[in-house]
Design a protein around this motif. Structure first.
Motif, PDB file in Angstrom:
ATOM      1  N   HIS A  32       0.831  -1.202   0.000  1.00 38.09           N
ATOM      2  CA  HIS A  32       0.000   0.000   0.000  1.00 38.09           C
ATOM      3  C   HIS A  32       0.868   1.256   0.000  1.00 38.09           C
ATOM      4  CE1 HIS A  32      -3.344  -2.713   0.968  1.00 38.09           C
ATOM      5  NE2 HIS A  32      -4.082  -1.766   0.422  1.00 38.09           N
ATOM      6  N   ALA A  33       2.027   1.196   0.612  1.00 38.12           N
ATOM      7  CA  ALA A  33       2.946   2.335   0.580  1.00 38.12           C
ATOM      8  C   ALA A  33       3.406   2.600  -0.855  1.00 38.12           C
ATOM      9  CB  ALA A  33       4.135   2.072   1.490  1.00 38.12           C
ATOM     10  N   ARG A  34       3.755   1.548  -1.584  1.00 38.40           N
ATOM     11  CA  ARG A  34       4.143   1.716  -2.989  1.00 38.40           C
ATOM     12  C   ARG A  34       2.985   2.275  -3.804  1.00 38.40           C
ATOM     13  NH1 ARG A  34       6.173  -3.366  -1.918  1.00 38.40           N
ATOM     14  NH2 ARG A  34       8.421  -3.384  -1.620  1.00 38.40           N
ATOM     15  N   ASN A  35       1.796   1.802  -3.518  1.00 38.19           N
ATOM     16  CA  ASN A  35       0.618   2.292  -4.227  1.00 38.19           C
ATOM     17  C   ASN A  35       0.370   3.765  -3.906  1.00 38.19           C
ATOM     18  OD1 ASN A  35      -1.621   1.987  -5.949  1.00 38.19           O
ATOM     19  ND2 ASN A  35      -2.958   1.833  -4.175  1.00 38.19           N
ATOM     20  N   ALA A  36       0.555   4.167  -2.667  1.00 39.86           N
ATOM     21  CA  ALA A  36       0.389   5.573  -2.295  1.00 39.86           C
ATOM     22  C   ALA A  36       1.372   6.448  -3.063  1.00 39.86           C
ATOM     23  CB  ALA A  36       0.576   5.746  -0.790  1.00 39.86           C
ATOM     24  N   LEU A  37       2.606   5.992  -3.201  1.00 45.15           N
ATOM     25  CA  LEU A  37       3.597   6.739  -3.969  1.00 45.15           C
ATOM     26  C   LEU A  37       3.171   6.878  -5.430  1.00 45.15           C
ATOM     27  CD1 LEU A  37       6.924   5.243  -2.583  1.00 45.15           C
ATOM     28  CD2 LEU A  37       6.067   7.573  -2.242  1.00 45.15           C
ATOM     29  N   ALA A  38       2.655   5.819  -6.001  1.00 39.82           N
ATOM     30  CA  ALA A  38       2.215   5.852  -7.397  1.00 39.82           C
ATOM     31  C   ALA A  38       1.021   6.784  -7.582  1.00 39.82           C
ATOM     32  CB  ALA A  38       1.868   4.448  -7.869  1.00 39.82           C
ATOM     33  N   ARG A  39       0.046   6.703  -6.678  1.00 40.28           N
ATOM     34  CA  ARG A  39      -1.150   7.534  -6.807  1.00 40.28           C
ATOM     35  C   ARG A  39      -0.820   9.009  -6.630  1.00 40.28           C
ATOM     36  NH1 ARG A  39      -2.021   4.956  -9.690  1.00 40.28           N
ATOM     37  NH2 ARG A  39      -1.667   2.861  -9.132  1.00 40.28           N
ATOM     38  N   VAL A  40       0.008   9.330  -5.647  1.00 48.74           N
ATOM     39  CA  VAL A  40       0.327  10.742  -5.417  1.00 48.74           C
ATOM     40  C   VAL A  40       1.174  11.290  -6.562  1.00 48.74           C
ATOM     41  CG1 VAL A  40       2.466  10.589  -4.047  1.00 48.74           C
ATOM     42  CG2 VAL A  40       0.818  12.387  -3.573  1.00 48.74           C
ATOM     43  N   ALA A  41       1.981  10.449  -7.182  1.00 47.77           N
ATOM     44  CA  ALA A  41       2.767  10.898  -8.339  1.00 47.77           C
ATOM     45  C   ALA A  41       1.844  11.262  -9.503  1.00 47.77           C
ATOM     46  CB  ALA A  41       3.750   9.816  -8.759  1.00 47.77           C
ATOM     47  N   GLN A  42       0.727  10.564  -9.637  1.00 48.22           N
ATOM     48  CA  GLN A  42      -0.219  10.826 -10.713  1.00 48.22           C
ATOM     49  C   GLN A  42      -1.144  12.003 -10.420  1.00 48.22           C
ATOM     50  OE1 GLN A  42      -2.286   7.101 -11.047  1.00 48.22           O
ATOM     51  NE2 GLN A  42      -1.022   6.438 -12.768  1.00 48.22           N
ATOM     52  N   HIS A  43      -1.627  12.089  -9.183  1.00 46.07           N
ATOM     53  CA  HIS A  43      -2.726  13.002  -8.887  1.00 46.07           C
ATOM     54  C   HIS A  43      -2.467  13.987  -7.757  1.00 46.07           C
ATOM     55  CE1 HIS A  43      -5.123  10.496 -11.510  1.00 46.07           C
ATOM     56  NE2 HIS A  43      -4.779   9.432 -10.796  1.00 46.07           N
ATOM     57  N   GLY A  44      -1.338  13.906  -7.097  1.00 48.15           N
ATOM     58  CA  GLY A  44      -1.100  14.721  -5.918  1.00 48.15           C
ATOM     59  C   GLY A  44      -0.537  16.099  -6.206  1.00 48.15           C
ATOM     60  N   THR A  45      -0.749  16.977  -5.261  1.00 48.16           N
ATOM     61  CA  THR A  45      -0.149  18.304  -5.314  1.00 48.16           C
ATOM     62  C   THR A  45       1.306  18.183  -4.868  1.00 48.16           C
ATOM     63  OG1 THR A  45      -0.693  18.817  -3.020  1.00 48.16           O
ATOM     64  CG2 THR A  45      -2.371  19.353  -4.684  1.00 48.16           C
ATOM     65  N   PRO A  46       2.113  19.195  -5.106  1.00 48.12           N
ATOM     66  CA  PRO A  46       3.503  19.127  -4.610  1.00 48.12           C
ATOM     67  C   PRO A  46       3.584  18.903  -3.097  1.00 48.12           C
ATOM     68  CG  PRO A  46       3.317  20.863  -6.234  1.00 48.12           C
ATOM     69  CD  PRO A  46       1.913  20.356  -5.972  1.00 48.12           C
ATOM     70  N   TYR A  47       2.687  19.530  -2.342  1.00 47.25           N
ATOM     71  CA  TYR A  47       2.658  19.335  -0.893  1.00 47.25           C
ATOM     72  C   TYR A  47       2.358  17.873  -0.553  1.00 47.25           C
ATOM     73  CZ  TYR A  47       0.936  19.426   3.899  1.00 47.25           C
ATOM     74  OH  TYR A  47       0.727  19.147   5.229  1.00 47.25           O
ATOM     75  N   GLN A  48       1.357  17.301  -1.203  1.00 39.07           N
ATOM     76  CA  GLN A  48       0.997  15.909  -0.945  1.00 39.07           C
ATOM     77  C   GLN A  48       2.143  14.970  -1.310  1.00 39.07           C
ATOM     78  OE1 GLN A  48      -2.573  15.801  -3.313  1.00 39.07           O
ATOM     79  NE2 GLN A  48      -3.889  15.835  -1.483  1.00 39.07           N
ATOM     80  N   LYS A  49       2.802  15.246  -2.423  1.00 39.34           N
ATOM     81  CA  LYS A  49       3.932  14.410  -2.841  1.00 39.34           C
ATOM     82  C   LYS A  49       5.023  14.413  -1.790  1.00 39.34           C
ATOM     83  CE  LYS A  49       3.085  15.010  -7.747  1.00 39.34           C
ATOM     84  NZ  LYS A  49       3.557  15.573  -9.003  1.00 39.34           N
ATOM     85  N   THR A  50       5.327  15.582  -1.250  1.00 36.66           N
ATOM     86  CA  THR A  50       6.354  15.696  -0.219  1.00 36.66           C
ATOM     87  C   THR A  50       5.968  14.915   1.027  1.00 36.66           C
ATOM     88  OG1 THR A  50       6.983  17.876  -1.042  1.00 36.66           O
ATOM     89  CG2 THR A  50       7.651  17.336   1.199  1.00 36.66           C
ATOM     90  N   LYS A  51       4.722  15.088   1.485  1.00 36.80           N
ATOM     91  CA  LYS A  51       4.250  14.398   2.692  1.00 36.80           C
ATOM     92  C   LYS A  51       4.225  12.885   2.526  1.00 36.80           C
ATOM     93  CE  LYS A  51       2.258  15.840   5.932  1.00 36.80           C
ATOM     94  NZ  LYS A  51       2.574  15.984   7.337  1.00 36.80           N
TER      95      LYS A  51
END
Length: 64
Positions: A32-51
């Motif tokens: 799920h951690a890997r999936n979170a990284l993939a999803r935030v890379a596609q749809h996240g804001t810069p702040y979300q990506k950092t967090k």
């Protein structure tokens, strides 16, 4: 990745989420951690990506 049902997701502690106030980006296990990284890379804001990157690296140093 194991399926995360609604019932299972509701049972997770807030510490299993990157953003516990919204209960978004669950990182309770490595897949799920890997999936979170993939999803935030596609749809996240810069702040979300950092967090998300920081939270995943803290919990799973070998990922990300």
């Amino acid at each position: 990745m194991p399926k995360l049902t609604t019932k299972t997701r509701k049972a997770l502690p807030n510490s299993a989420f990157v953003f516990p106030e919204k209960r978004s980006y669950p990182i309770q296990d490595a897949s799920h951690a890997r999936n979170a990284l993939a999803r935030v890379a596609q749809h996240g804001t810069p702040y979300q990506k950092t967090k998300v990157n920081a939270a995943v690296h803290k919990r799973f140093p070998k990922i990300g």
